[in-house]
Each structure stands twice: as structure tokens, then as C-alpha cells.
Design an enzyme around this catalytic site. Structure first.
Site, short mmCIF file in Angstrom:
data_model
loop_
_atom_site.label_atom_id
_atom_site.label_comp_id
_atom_site.label_asym_id
_atom_site.label_seq_id
_atom_site.Cartn_x
_atom_site.Cartn_y
_atom_site.Cartn_z
CB SER A 104 -0.90 0.00 1.24
OG SER A 104 -0.10 0.18 2.38
CG ASP B 193 -4.17 -2.61 -1.37
OD1 ASP B 193 -5.12 -2.74 -2.16
OD2 ASP B 193 -4.29 -2.71 -0.13
CG HIS B 194 -6.77 0.86 -1.79
ND1 HIS B 194 -8.02 1.15 -2.27
CD2 HIS B 194 -6.91 -0.26 -1.05
CE1 HIS B 194 -8.88 0.25 -1.83
NE2 HIS B 194 -8.24 -0.62 -1.10
CB ILE C 140 -6.93 -11.08 3.77
CG1 ILE C 140 -8.14 -11.79 3.13
CG2 ILE C 140 -6.90 -11.31 5.29
CD1 ILE C 140 -8.11 -13.28 3.19
CG ASP D 164 -9.62 3.48 -4.56
OD1 ASP D 164 -10.62 3.84 -5.21
OD2 ASP D 164 -9.66 3.17 -3.36
CG HIS E 84 -10.46 -4.09 -2.37
ND1 HIS E 84 -9.41 -3.27 -2.09
CD2 HIS E 84 -10.28 -4.47 -3.66
CE1 HIS E 84 -8.64 -3.13 -3.15
NE2 HIS E 84 -9.15 -3.86 -4.13
N GLY E 85 -11.66 -5.72 1.34
CA GLY E 85 -12.34 -5.74 2.63
C GLY E 85 -12.79 -7.13 3.05
P1 13P Z 1 -9.54 -5.78 5.19
O1 13P Z 1 -9.47 -4.49 5.94
O2 13P Z 1 -10.89 -6.42 5.30
O3 13P Z 1 -8.46 -6.73 5.56
O4 13P Z 1 -9.37 -5.45 3.63
C1 13P Z 1 -8.09 -5.20 3.11
C2 13P Z 1 -8.13 -4.68 1.73
O5 13P Z 1 -9.15 -4.70 1.05
C3 13P Z 1 -6.87 -4.15 1.16
O6 13P Z 1 -7.06 -3.54 -0.07
#
Ligand code: 13P
Length: 316
Positions: free
Chosen positions: A48, A81-82, A255, A103, A210-211
Site C-alpha cells: 500500500s 494496493d489502492h 486480506i 483507486d 476488497h475488505g
Molecule cells: P480488510 O481491511 O478487510 O483486511 O481489507 C483489506 C483490503 O481490502 C486491502 O485492499
């Protein structure tokens, strides 16, 4: 061995999802490689913007190169990531990344299309693939914070138009997950009907979730028993639902939070139970082993465990 993200997606589509795990330091890197090799799973390392600032770009790259030598069996891709536009260009130009995520989901639709398109053109010229996001996941992740009232599921028709206009290679869809430890209160299922509609409009196209941390209740209870004040009603994604998302086109599952919970539990319990200790290597060793176990468990749930031999045969 570093492979392209698209190679992994092609092999995974419809069969399994690739775990995409964030790293920030040496302990996480070692645990990640150990866990993926022991469970024989291909994986994606996510870096990230926050990790690039924290651990420094050069050190993260060196950690990954070092781990690649220590674990010659590992097969993985390296992903931003993002990213915002500047981070994406930096990673594209570095030549180290397999793929980047832009993103721009906070922008209106046409702005998201335009920004993503710019990244796609620059990335494709260098053989790098691009993940984009459409719809808005709730929750907090580093610099990105979306209130639940502004969170929005991905619209299937817009998704098809977005992919056509941007030329992106994979799409992060909002189907009811959110970032961070506070996702849901009580039980909540993923919006499979929405995912199925997106897949219908984009057959064979790689979708990303994601998430996807599950915020296990036992983990939260142990952490709280060691002095933390996490909301005990916090819940995440039911990890048994990953298997249902795979036939609907999900190839990558992000994750991060669950790994942070492992870190917090190990260190909190260690120093609570052994207050006389101060060598960070003692809990560090426990964390590496626990993180490896955690990763192997996730890979089982994602269906990526045991796929390494087939992936190796296909990529070499
Ligand atoms: P979590 O916060 O659920 O682990 O998601 C991480 C994520 O989507 C990173 O891009």
C-alpha cells in the site's frame, strides 16, 4: 518466482481465489512466504501507499527479493494496493510490480473512467496490468475513509461500461464488504445476487473482493482480554463464503486487517504474560509462526492451497 497477476488470474478463474496479503515489515514477509509455501498456494503481495512510506520502497523491494531467494518454491505477483495516480506511475516505472491498483472510486463515474484510462495506457505500455474500483466500499483504509451512508454497491451495467471504456484488467467490486475491523454488526452475507449480475455482464472477467477480513470473534476476545478495547460486536466476512464467490468470477481476495489482529494478539499476550521481557525478537518469532499458520488457513478457505504444482507447470 514473480509472475504476472494476469497469469494467476487466468489459472484461478472459476477454480480458486488468490489471497492478496499486505506486507509492511520483515516478520510479515517471512510469515507470508512460509504460510504460502507450507500450504502450496500461489499468492499476491500487496504493497500500500502507507507501507511504501513506512518501510520505504527500497527496503520492501529488497525484502521481497530476499524472500524469493529463501523460498524458491514460492510463486507470487507483486501489486500496488489502492494507488493514487502518482503512486501508480512510480510503480509502473519501477519495473518491479506485476500490477497496480488505481483507486479513483471516490471520483464521479466519468472522472473514475478518465483517471483509470490514463493509468491503463501507461501500465499496458510496460506490460503491467491494472485493477480499478467501481462502487464504494465502506470503512477505513489508510488514507481512504468512506462512511457507511456513502458506501455503494457496484452497479452491474456501469461495471460493464467501465471495463469497456477503461480497458482495465480486473475490477474491485463493492458487494457488501468494507475495510477495517468494523465491518458489520451481527451476521451479514455478501451480496451474491449483485456479484452474479456483474459476472453476467462481464463473463470471464477477473473480479476482486476488497475488505475480506473475517475479524474472528475469538481473535477479538483474546485481544480484548489482553487489554485492547476493540468493539466486541465487530464482524467481518464469513470465510466460508469465499468458495461461493469463486464460481461468480472472484479471483483475488484482499486480506489485511485479520493479519494485523494476529500481530496485536501475539504481542499483547506476550507482554502481558511476560512483563519482564523486552527483546522484540521473542514475540517476533511467535508472530512469524502464527502469521504463517493464519495465511495457510486463509489459503485453504480460498481454495488456493494445493494449487502450486499446477500453477508452476502452467507458468514455467
Ligand atoms: P480488510 O481491511 O478487510 O483486511 O481489507 C483489506 C483490503 O481490502 C486491502 O485492499
Amino acid at each position: 518466482m514473480i509472475v504476472t497477476t494476469q497469469e494467476l488470474f487466468k489459472l484461478a478463474y472459476g477454480h480458486f481465489a488468490v489471497g492478496a496479503y499486505n506486507i509492511n515489515n520483515m516478520e510479515q514477509t517471512l510469515g507470508l512466504f512460509q504460510g504460502c509455501v507450507s500450504s502450496q498456494a500461489p499468492f499476491i503481495i500487496q504493497i500500500s501507499k502507507g507501507a511504501r512510506d513506512y518501510a520505504k520502497v527500497k527496503l520492501l523491494e529488497a525484502l521481497i527479493r530476499g524472500a524469493e531467494e529463501l523460498y524458491p518454491d514460492a510463486i507470487f505477483a507483486v501489486h500496488l494496493d489502492h494507488g493514487d495516480e502518482a503512486a501508480c506511475y512510480d510503480c509502473i516505472d519501477s519495473g518491479f510490480y506485476s500490477s497496480v491498483m488505481i483507486d479513483a472510486s471516490g471520483e464521479p463515474f466519468d472522472g473514475n473512467v478518465a483517471t483509470t484510462r490514463r493509468i491503463v495506457e501507461r501500465a499496458h505500455a510496460k506490460g503491467i496490468s491494472v485493477e480499478a474500483e467501481l462502487g464504494m466500499l465502506g470503512g477505513v483504509e489508510e488514507h481512504i475513509k468512506v462512511d457507511e451512508k456513502n458506501a455503494m454497491l457496484t452497479d452491474p451495467d456501469e461495471a460493464a461500461e467501465f471495463v469497456r471504456r477503461t480497458g482495465c484488467d480486473s475490477l474491485a467490486v463493492a458487494i457488501g464488504t468494507s475495510h477495517g475491523a468494523y465491518k458489520f454488526k451481527g451476521t451479514q452475507s455478501l451480496h451474491f445476487e449483485r456479484l452474479a449480475q456483474i459476472q453476467q455482464r462481464l463473463p470471464g472477467f477477473p473480479l476482486v473482493m476488497h475488505g475480506s477480513s473475517s475479524v474472528p470473534i475469538e481473535e477479538v476476545q483474546r485481544i480484548n482480554a489482553a487489554g485492547v478495547k476493540l468493539d466486541p460486536s465487530a464482524r467481518g466476512v464469513n470465510e466460508d463464503e469465499f468458495a461461493k464467490a469463486v464460481p461468480l468470477g472472484v479471483v483475488k481476495v484482499n486480506i489485511d486487517t485479520d493479519g494485523r489482529l494476529v500481530w496485536t494478539r501475539v504481542h499483547r499476550e506476550f507482554f502481558r504474560d511476560q512483563p519482564e521481557k523486552f527483546d522484540f525478537r521473542d514475540p517476533g518469532k511467535i508472530f512469524i509462526a502464527e502469521y504463517a499458520k493464519f495465511i495457510a488457513h486463509k489459503n485453504e478457505k480460498l481454495g488456493s492451497a494445493g494449487q502450486l504444482a499446477a500453477v508452476r507447470a502452467a507458468v514455467s
